[in-house]
Write a protein that holds these residues in place. Sequence first.
Motif, short mmCIF file in Angstrom:
data_model
loop_
_atom_site.label_atom_id
_atom_site.label_comp_id
_atom_site.label_asym_id
_atom_site.label_seq_id
_atom_site.Cartn_x
_atom_site.Cartn_y
_atom_site.Cartn_z
N PHE A 249 0.81 -1.21 0.00
CA PHE A 249 0.00 0.00 0.00
C PHE A 249 0.85 1.27 0.00
N THR A 250 2.13 1.12 0.23
CA THR A 250 2.93 2.33 0.35
C THR A 250 3.62 2.68 -0.96
N ALA A 251 4.29 3.80 -0.88
CA ALA A 251 4.79 4.40 -2.11
C ALA A 251 5.93 3.65 -2.76
N CYS A 252 5.88 3.60 -4.08
CA CYS A 252 7.02 3.15 -4.86
C CYS A 252 7.48 4.38 -5.64
N VAL A 253 8.76 4.56 -5.71
CA VAL A 253 9.27 5.72 -6.44
C VAL A 253 9.17 5.41 -7.94
N LEU A 254 8.42 6.24 -8.63
CA LEU A 254 8.10 5.93 -10.04
C LEU A 254 9.34 5.84 -10.92
N LEU A 257 10.80 2.40 -11.39
CA LEU A 257 9.92 1.31 -11.81
C LEU A 257 9.73 1.22 -13.33
N ALA A 270 -2.00 2.22 -15.90
CA ALA A 270 -1.68 1.33 -14.79
C ALA A 270 -0.40 1.84 -14.13
N PHE A 271 -0.17 1.38 -12.93
CA PHE A 271 1.09 1.72 -12.28
C PHE A 271 2.17 0.78 -12.80
N PRO A 272 3.38 1.29 -13.02
CA PRO A 272 4.46 0.38 -13.39
C PRO A 272 4.69 -0.63 -12.27
N VAL B 315 8.57 11.60 -7.26
CA VAL B 315 7.21 11.20 -7.64
C VAL B 315 7.00 9.73 -7.25
N THR B 317 3.99 6.46 -6.14
CA THR B 317 2.67 5.94 -6.55
C THR B 317 1.58 6.24 -5.52
#
Lengths: 397, 470
Positions: A249-254, A257, A270-272, B315, B317
Motif C-alpha cells: 500500500f505504500t509508495a514506490c518511487v516511479l 519502476l 496502470a502503475f508500473p 514522484v 505511486t
Amino acid sequence: MKIFRLDHIINTVLVFSVMLVFPLLSGIEFFEPIFVHLKNFELSDINYKEIGGKDIGDAKIILVKSNKLDAMKIDSLLLKLNSGDNMPKVIGIETIYPVDSDSNATLLFNSLKGYNNIVLADSLDKYDSESGNFESKVSFDNNLPAVIPRGYKNLLIGLDKEHFTVRDYYPSYKYKGKTIASFSTQIIKKYDVNAYNALITRDNEIETINYKGGSFSELDYETIMGDAHSVDFKDKIVLIGNYDQENEFTACVLSDLYFTPMNDRYSGKAFPDMYGVEIQANIISMALDKEYYTLVPKVFNYLLAVFFVYMNMVVFTYITVKNKKLYELLNLLIFVVESLGIFYFSGLLYFGYRVEIDFTPVIFAIILSIFAFEGYNESLKPLAINFYYKFFKRGSP
Amino acid sequence: MKRSIAQKLANFRDNLICTGIILFILSQLSIIFSIDFLDVVQNTVEDFYITDYASSGGFPDIEKDTNIVLVNIGRLNRKEIAEQIMIINSYKPKVIGIDATFFKPKIHYEYSNDIETAPAEIAQVTGEDVTVIPSSAIPQDMIFKIDENPDTRLLDTFYLTAVYDTLDFYLEYAFLKTENMILVNKLENTEDKLNFDRVSKPIPRFLKHVKTGFANMITDDEQDYRTVRYYAPYRIAGGDTINSFAVEITKIVAPDKAKRFLERNNHKEVIRYRRNIDKYITLDYDEVFSKADSLGFLKDKIVIICFLGSKINTVVTEDNFFTPMNKSYYGRCYPDMYGGVIHANVVNMILDEEFIESMDSWPEWVKIFLITGSLVFFNMLLLNFIRIKHDNWYEPLSVSITFTELFLMFFIIINVYKYFFFEIKLVALFYAIILSGTIFETYHGSVKPIVVYYFNKILGKKNVPGGEIS
C-alpha cells in the motif's frame, strides 16, 4: 476454386499499401498516444499474467535493497557478504556510486579492487535516436581496473519507460565503436560460463525476457548486517539495487519502476510494476536456466500476413461466386474464426513453446482484407472498367 | 407510382430493421464484452475518453493560483504534523485542510501477564515525550486481553501495564488551537455509489475540534489506477448527508458559493482541471520548519496539507492518480496528480463557479435511442441511397462516411468540452458508427436475401437470383 488470379494479387497489394500508409497518421498529434499504444501492445500481454506469469522467482538469486544506503554502508555490506565460507559467487551492484560525486565512493572503489566476485553497473546516457548510439556513460569510475567487470543496466533502449513495456533487452550494445556487455550478461559470464556461451552463441541482438515474476528472495541491509542472519549465500548471486517497497500500500518511487508484461493490467493506464533490479534478476535467471524465447524474424510475420490476406481473397471470391447471399455472414465468421485462431495459436506458441511471433500485422491485414476485397470488387474494379471503356473504348463494358 | 411508394416503404422498413439490430446490439454490449476474447476491445475503448484530449498536457498559460497553498505532509509522524500545523496556524490562514486519515489512535499499549499487576493498579509510565493517560480514558476492553501462549498452548491473560500517548496528544492540541480545521473521513461500502453503509471518521478526541468531509475519489471502476474525472459533492452515509472535503473547505472560505454548488444537486460533477502542482504555491514538509519565520504569505490563504511524495520532487505511486491533464490521454503513462492537488482543483472550481455540465445524467433512452438511434437511421438512409443510386461508389463512400462521422464526433466532443464546458458522453455512438456499415451490408447482403429465399420457398414462390438489395 481458382487459387492464382490477378484480382487476388491486386487485393493483397492494396491491403499492404494501406498498411504502409497507416503509420503516416502517427505524425498527427491526436493519434500519437494511440500509435504509441499500438506500438507497445502485444497479443501475449493479454494472458501473460494468467498463463505466462509464473511468479516463481529463482533460489539462485537474492536481491538486496540499496535504498538509502551510502557507499560506506555498501562497503561494509560487501565486507560482510564476502567474509567466511558463505560468500556469494557473484555480487552485482546495480546502484551507481560515482566516485566524483561521493567521497565515500572512493573508499568503496578502493575496497572493490580486493574482491573478485563483483560486477558493477553503468548507465548509458544521452541516447541519440537518429544514430541509435549513446554519447556518454554514468559509472562508478572510468578508471576501474579491468578485473572488475561492468555492464550497462539500461533496459529500454530508445524507448520511453513511461509508455513502453520491458519485454526484451540487448545482451550487448555498441558504445563508441565498441561492443559492450550488459550488466546481466557480465553477471552470467562470471557465474556460469556455459550459460554465458549459450547466450553468446545465440548471437541475438535482442532477447525476449522470460519473466519469472517478482518473487525473488529479498533482504535488507539491517538483516544481513545483523548477527542473527542465517541466509545461505554460498554459490548464489546477490544483486544490490534500488528496490524499495515497504508494503503493497505504500509508495514506490516511479522513476525506479518499469512496466512489464507481468502488470495486472495488460493495456491502458496502470502503475508500473517492477524495479530495474528485479528485471535484471529475471534476465539472469532466464539465461542461467537457458529458457529463452525463439524469436521468429519479422519477415516471417509479414509473409504470414501476406498468406492470410491472399487466402482470404481466394475464399471470399469462392463464396461470392458460389453463393453471394452467404458472403456477408461468412466474411464476419471467417474474421472471428481467424482472430480467435491467431489468439489461441499465439498464446500456445508463446507460452507453450516459447516461440514469439508478432501476429499484429496479421490481425491488421485480416481486418483490412475484408474492406479491400469489397472495395476492389464492388467499387474499384467496376469503376476502373467503366473508366477504361468510357475513355479508351468509347463504349460501355 | 404505386411501386415507387411500395419500394420506399420497403426501404423504410429495412432501415428500421437495421437500426433496430444496431440498437439491440448496443443494449447488449455489456454481455458481449463479458466474453473473454472481447475483453481486450472493451479495455481499449473504456480507457479512451475523448474529452481528455482537451485537457491533456495541462494548461501551460494559466496563471499560478495564489489563493491555495499546498503543504507536503511527507512521512511526518503525528507529533511533527502537529508542529507543522502550529507553525502554519500562527500565520492565520483562512482554513487548514488535511488530506490524511487519522482513523486510529496512535497510542501504544503495553501488556504484562504478571498476575500480581491488577487492573486497578495499572502502572502508568511517564517520561520524555510520553503523556500520561488518565485511567478513566483507557478503554475497558484494553485493560486486559487473552491470548494463546504459543509455548504452552494455554490461554494467558495480559494486563495493561503502560499506555504511551506520544503523538496524538500534540495533534489534538494543534487542532484545538486552529480555528478552521478540516479533516477527511472515508465513506465505506456502497452499491449504488450514492448511499454508503458507514463512514470512517477521525478518532473522537480529534473530532471535537474539527470539521470533516469525505475524500473518496470517483474513479471509473473504483481502482486506484483509473482516471479521476468526476467529483462527488456529497454522499449519504448511514442516513446522513456528508459533504466532500473540498466542499467543507469552501463552506468556510465562501459559504455562498459552496451553497450554490450544492444546490446544483448533481451527484457527481465533472472536475474542471486547471492546474497541477507546478501551478500552486507549495511547501515541502521540511520547508515549513526551515522557513518557519518567513511564511507570512500564508495569511488568509487556504492551506491544504496533503501527501505530495516523500519529497515534493520524488514522484511516488501513493495517493497519486491519473487525471485528464496527463500528458498522455491514452495508453501507458505515469499517474500525474496527487489527491491533494485534485481537491485543490475542485476548491478552485467551486470558488470560480466555473463548472462543466454533463449529459451523464440524461436518461439512457435519450442518449441511446434518440440521439444514437437517429444517427444510425440517418446512416441507413444514406447508405441505402448510395447503394441504390451509386452502387459502384458504395464501398469507398461507406468507409468515408464512417471515418467522417468519427472525425466529426471527436471534433464536436472535444470542442464542445473545451469551449462550451459541456461533456458529451455517448460511448454507444462510437460503436453505432463503427457498426452501421457492417450491419447494413450483412442485412442487405446476406440476412435479407436468405430470409426472402426461404420465405419464398415455403410459400412456393420463385426465387430471383441475386437481388441483395430490394
